[in-house]
Design a protein around this motif. Sequence first.
Motif, PDB file in Angstrom:
ATOM      1  N   SER A 292       0.822  -1.213   0.000  1.00 53.68           N
ATOM      2  CA  SER A 292       0.000   0.000   0.000  1.00 53.68           C
ATOM      3  C   SER A 292       0.851   1.256   0.000  1.00 53.68           C
ATOM      4  O   SER A 292       1.979   1.282   0.523  1.00 53.68           O
ATOM      5  N   GLU A 294       0.358   3.890   1.712  1.00 52.59           N
ATOM      6  CA  GLU A 294       0.529   4.354   3.092  1.00 52.59           C
ATOM      7  C   GLU A 294       1.697   3.645   3.768  1.00 52.59           C
ATOM      8  O   GLU A 294       2.491   4.268   4.490  1.00 52.59           O
ATOM      9  N   ILE A 432     -10.415   1.083   1.012  1.00 50.92           N
ATOM     10  CA  ILE A 432     -11.419   1.778   1.828  1.00 50.92           C
ATOM     11  C   ILE A 432     -11.472   1.186   3.237  1.00 50.92           C
ATOM     12  O   ILE A 432     -11.515   1.911   4.237  1.00 50.92           O
ATOM     13  N   ASP A 435      -8.630   2.289   5.394  1.00 47.85           N
ATOM     14  CA  ASP A 435      -8.706   3.694   5.821  1.00 47.85           C
ATOM     15  C   ASP A 435      -9.312   3.820   7.217  1.00 47.85           C
ATOM     16  O   ASP A 435      -9.151   4.834   7.890  1.00 47.85           O
ATOM     17  N   ASN A 436     -10.014   2.774   7.639  1.00 52.63           N
ATOM     18  CA  ASN A 436     -10.655   2.788   8.949  1.00 52.63           C
ATOM     19  C   ASN A 436      -9.584   2.526  10.023  1.00 52.63           C
ATOM     20  O   ASN A 436      -8.921   1.496   9.995  1.00 52.63           O
ATOM     21  N   LYS A 480     -18.614   5.091   1.650  1.00 51.20           N
ATOM     22  CA  LYS A 480     -17.604   5.661   0.758  1.00 51.20           C
ATOM     23  C   LYS A 480     -17.559   4.959  -0.600  1.00 51.20           C
ATOM     24  O   LYS A 480     -16.789   5.378  -1.473  1.00 51.20           O
TER      25      LYS A 480
END
Length: 517
Positions: A292, A294, A432, A435-436, A480
Motif C-alpha cells: 500500500s 501508506e 477503503i 482507511d478505517n 464511501k
Amino acid sequence: MDPIKAYAEQSFGVFPEFIRLQAQARPDHVAIICGDAQITYAGLDARADRIAAALQRDGVRPGGVAAICALSSIDYMAFFIGTLRTGAAIAPLSPSATPDQLQAMIADCGASHLATDAGVSAHLSEASGAVEAKRLALDPGAEGQALDDWMAPEGSKPEVIEITPDMAFNIIYSSGTTGVPKGIVQSFKMRWPHNHLGETVGFGPQAVALVSTPLYSNTTLVHVLPTLAGGGTLVLMPKFNAHAYLTLAEQHHVTHTMLVPVQYQRILAEPDFDQFDLSAYTLKFCTSAPFSAELKAEVLKRWPGGLIEYYGMTEGGGTCALIAHQHPDKLHTVGQPMPGHDIRVIGPDGSQLPPGEIGEVVGRSGAMMTGYHGRSDKTREAEWFSPEGERFIRTGDLASVDEDGFFTIVGRAKDMIISGGMNIYPADLEAILLDNPAVADASVVGVPSKDWGETPVGFVCLAEPGAAEPADILAAANAKLGKMQRLSDIRIIDTLPRSAIGKVLKRELQEVYAAGE
C-alpha cells in the motif's frame, strides 16, 4: 580489468562461476552467516565443489535435477551451487507444501537426489516411501545419508561442465493452494541478468544482505544471487520474527534486504522499532504482494535508506520497478518497466489498451521462463503474442498505466468480482477498509449471490480487540463506496491466511465463508 567485473560484462555467464571468482579474489571474506555459523567464499566454493563431485559420482549429468526442501542454511546454499556446477537444475521446494504435494513435485521434476532437514523429514514421513530420490540429510535427525559423509573428500573438484544458455537453472513450483503446483523452468540465460545488479544498487563486497524470506522463493533468489555474485555477505534468517530481524540488522550493520509487505508492516509495528540503529541501510526491496502507498510512505519516513518495489512474476516476462524515494507522488503504483522490459496492458480480445484503461498485464524481457515443466498446455495458456509476433508472458494481473508510464495494479483477473454484470476490483474495496483506523488488515473476496451472481465480502483484522463491530465497519466502508461496489458482509478474523511470501490466500477465505465459520 578486475576478473569479476570482466566476467559480469560478458553477454552470458553462470552464477556458480562468480562464487569461484570471489573465492579467488577474497577467500577469507564471509559469504554467509546463519545463526552462530558462518562460511567464507573459499569455504563455500570448496563445499560446493565437493557436493558437485559427489553428484557426478552418483551419475548426475547435465539435464538432471536435484531437489532441496529445508529451512535456510549455509548447506542449503552450498547444495544449490553445487548442483548447478554439474549442469543439472536445482528444484527448491516449499516446506509448507503438504506431504502429498511434495512427493508429487519430487516425482514431477524427476529429482535424483533430495536434501532435507529434520523438520521437513518429519513432515514428509507419511509420504516418504513414495520418494524414489536418494535422500540426503542436512542436519541430525533428517532422513538419509548425512551430507558430510556423502560429499566427495576434501579438495575434490568436479568435472568442468560447459553450461549453455538454454539449460535449466532451476525449477520453481508455483504456490498453488490445491493440487500440484506447476513447475516453472528458468534457464541459465534467464538467471544471468539477475547477477548484474551490483553497480546499480550497491551489491558489492561491502554489502550485507539480511534474508528472511525462504530460499525456495524467486522473491528471495533475485536478492541472494546478486549479493553473492557481487561478493557481499548473506545473513540468513531461517524463520522470520520482527524483533529478531531488527536485532540482526543492527548487529550485522545490514545494508540491503528484501521483504514482503506484511513483514514491513510487522517490523514497523514493533514497539521499540525506533530504538534500533538501522543507519547502515542503503536499499530495501519489496515484491510478491500488494504494497500500500501508506505503508511505503511509512517505510520511507521511519527507515533509513532507499526503497525499491519490484513487480513481476516467477515466470518472468516484464518487471516494473518503483524507486519510491525518487517518486513519492507515485507510491500508489508499482513503477515503470525496467530497461529492456516491454510491458503492455491488453483487453479480453488481446488488443493493446491505451493509458487509463484497465486490462491484463503482459510482459516481455530477457528474463522469461522456458515454460512449465511437462505442461505444454499450461505454457501456451501463459503466453500472448504481439502483432509483431513477439512472445509475452501473461500475468493474470489487472492494471492500468498512466501517461507517465507508471503501472497501477487493481487486482488479479481471477479475483475480480462480477456483481450484477459490473466489474468490482477487490483492491479498491480493501483500500477503503484499511482507511478505517480500527482495521489493521483486510481482504475482499467474491462469494456466490442469488441476486447478483457474486457479491463482495470483507475479512478484517482489528487494530485492537473490540475496536469496532462488523456492522460499523460495513456501514463506514459502504458510505464511501459506489452503489454497485458495496460490501454485503464483514467478517472479523484474527489473521489473514497468507503464503510463506505474504500473499493472501483468498480461496481459503472463500471456503471459510462458504462453511459459515
